[in-house]
Design a protein around this motif. Sequence first.
Motif, PDB file in Angstrom:
ATOM      1  N   ASN A  20       5.486  -6.659 -20.155  1.00  0.00           N
ATOM      2  CA  ASN A  20       5.417  -5.698 -19.486  1.00  0.00           C
ATOM      3  C   ASN A  20       6.282  -5.395 -18.464  1.00  0.00           C
ATOM      4  N   ILE A  66       4.984   2.630  -7.344  1.00  0.00           N
ATOM      5  CA  ILE A  66       3.966   2.252  -8.259  1.00  0.00           C
ATOM      6  C   ILE A  66       4.266   1.223  -8.880  1.00  0.00           C
ATOM      7  N   HIS A  81       5.533  -2.138  -7.217  1.00  0.00           N
ATOM      8  CA  HIS A  81       4.688  -3.033  -6.911  1.00  0.00           C
ATOM      9  C   HIS A  81       3.731  -3.486  -7.842  1.00  0.00           C
ATOM     10  N   LYS A 112       5.951  -7.079  -8.752  1.00  0.00           N
ATOM     11  CA  LYS A 112       5.968  -7.574  -7.122  1.00  0.00           C
ATOM     12  C   LYS A 112       4.291  -8.541  -8.216  1.00  0.00           C
ATOM     13  N   ASN A 158      -2.157  -2.321 -15.430  1.00  0.00           N
ATOM     14  CA  ASN A 158      -1.017  -3.847 -15.509  1.00  0.00           C
ATOM     15  C   ASN A 158      -1.581  -4.864 -16.755  1.00  0.00           C
ATOM     16  N   ASN A 197      -2.062  -8.704 -15.494  1.00  0.00           N
ATOM     17  CA  ASN A 197      -3.665  -8.211 -14.559  1.00  0.00           C
ATOM     18  C   ASN A 197      -4.880  -8.628 -15.820  1.00  0.00           C
ATOM     19  N   PRO A 199      -6.993   0.254 -19.568  1.00  0.00           N
ATOM     20  CA  PRO A 199      -5.446   0.009 -18.838  1.00  0.00           C
ATOM     21  C   PRO A 199      -5.412   1.341 -17.758  1.00  0.00           C
ATOM     22  N   GLU A 237      -3.357   0.284  -7.137  1.00  0.00           N
ATOM     23  CA  GLU A 237      -2.232   1.337  -7.407  1.00  0.00           C
ATOM     24  C   GLU A 237      -2.467   1.320  -9.284  1.00  0.00           C
ATOM     25  N   MET A 238      -2.408   2.595  -9.138  1.00  0.00           N
ATOM     26  CA  MET A 238      -2.622   3.361 -11.010  1.00  0.00           C
ATOM     27  C   MET A 238      -1.425   4.268 -10.702  1.00  0.00           C
ATOM     28  N   PRO A 239      -1.142   5.000 -11.559  1.00  0.00           N
ATOM     29  CA  PRO A 239      -0.295   5.906 -12.057  1.00  0.00           C
ATOM     30  C   PRO A 239      -1.469   7.699 -12.206  1.00  0.00           C
ATOM     31  N   THR A 291      -6.170  -5.544  -6.107  1.00  0.00           N
ATOM     32  CA  THR A 291      -5.259  -4.836  -5.429  1.00  0.00           C
ATOM     33  C   THR A 291      -4.047  -5.787  -4.521  1.00  0.00           C
ATOM     34  N   ALA A 292      -2.568  -5.612  -5.073  1.00  0.00           N
ATOM     35  CA  ALA A 292      -1.622  -6.282  -4.681  1.00  0.00           C
ATOM     36  C   ALA A 292      -1.825  -5.881  -3.237  1.00  0.00           C
ATOM     37  N   ARG A 293      -1.919  -4.808  -2.452  1.00  0.00           N
ATOM     38  CA  ARG A 293      -1.782  -4.523  -1.112  1.00  0.00           C
ATOM     39  C   ARG A 293      -2.273  -5.415  -0.158  1.00  0.00           C
TER      40      ARG A 293
END
Lengths: 194, 203
Positions: free
Chosen positions: A34, A55, A58, A61, B14, B17, B35, B57-59, B85-87
């Motif tokens: 990853n 994105i 983030h 992170k 990710n 995760n 995914p 947050e994903m594309p 989320t990491a927000r």
Amino acid sequence: MDIDIPGINKEIGLALYNMDEDIYLAVLRSYVPNAFKTIEMLRSVSADTLPDYIINIHGLKGISGGIGAEKIREGALELEMEAKAGNLPGILAKNGELLRKTEVLASDIQSWLGNLDKQNPRPLLDCPDRLLLTQLRKSFEAYDMQGIDDVMDQLESADYKKDASLIVWLREKIKEMEFSSAASRLSAYEEESA
Amino acid sequence: MTREQKTIIVVDDNDSNLTACKKILKPYYVVYPVPSAAKMFDLLEHVIPDLILLDVEMPDINGYEAARMLKNSETSKKIPLIFLTARNDSISEMEGLNLGALDYIHKPFVSALLLRRLEMHLSLIDYQRLLEERNRSKDLFLSGIIQEIRSPLNTILDVSDATMNDPGDIKSCLGKVNNAARQLLELINNTPDMIRIEARQAY
């Protein structure tokens, strides 16, 4: 187990998973591909690609926080804030260094895991068990995740002299949730080996 | 320890995760790690989960857009949703909750807390479904009682109307009214027992 990888605070990482080393190891394993993938996506950044950069940084992170790689997480957070503020020069000043450090960390984790695997080799079998593969095909067809997990756990607990790549391919299909294509390939494999 | 095997779909672009979530939740739930939001919609054609854990947050389709799409679809609008989320800003959190999410869990998460919060939300969902079921069964019960009351009341009204028009056979008419009133009294006397039986069946 002595998890000693520079750049990782294993206490912070393990604490996230209730000190469960099995979970932590699985997360470390998934971090390596990853991180390398994310590094490539972050390498070039411009005003046009800033939304994608937000994105991806983030994401870096998040995964770094998930293993206790605090310095990388903090660096990624800083760049995420710069990106959200639209400060391209600020990003360009620090991006390369963060990616270099992340690359070093991912390589260190990879070699640490490689050593660990050498110390604990899996049994070497001729080929994947036919009955298990049939069971797996049926689970794919039924979208039965529990069945898929059970069979994959057994198949991945060994190495194979022949058709080892099939198991790797199947794992990729599971990650992509492409159950139909996995079932089709297994069906063809069953016919070939009948 | 095995809890009731409920099904959870985890959506995150990710893989690290997803791996963490899968490893943490797998001993207790059937977990589908997905995914992307697009893949989640494909999966929903085959699997209806008890809950969806959705990254923000994903594309392509981000978590909020995916939540809107879920809530706009008849088949998926009732599936409980939690953002992962990491927000960590309150505006994002409020936006997620306004979209109908049950909760907003921050990454990196502590495994024990993630499990506890999921267990709590799934229990609340179970209780909510139980209450809805009990309400439905109470409605059915009440409509049955209304039917039972209607018949003797109609008798009382019919006979009293007839007696007012022609008081000739007043004794026979009073007998019919008396019978109907007794039926009503019996029904009312039996109602508390019936409520108790209904309540037991609901559990």
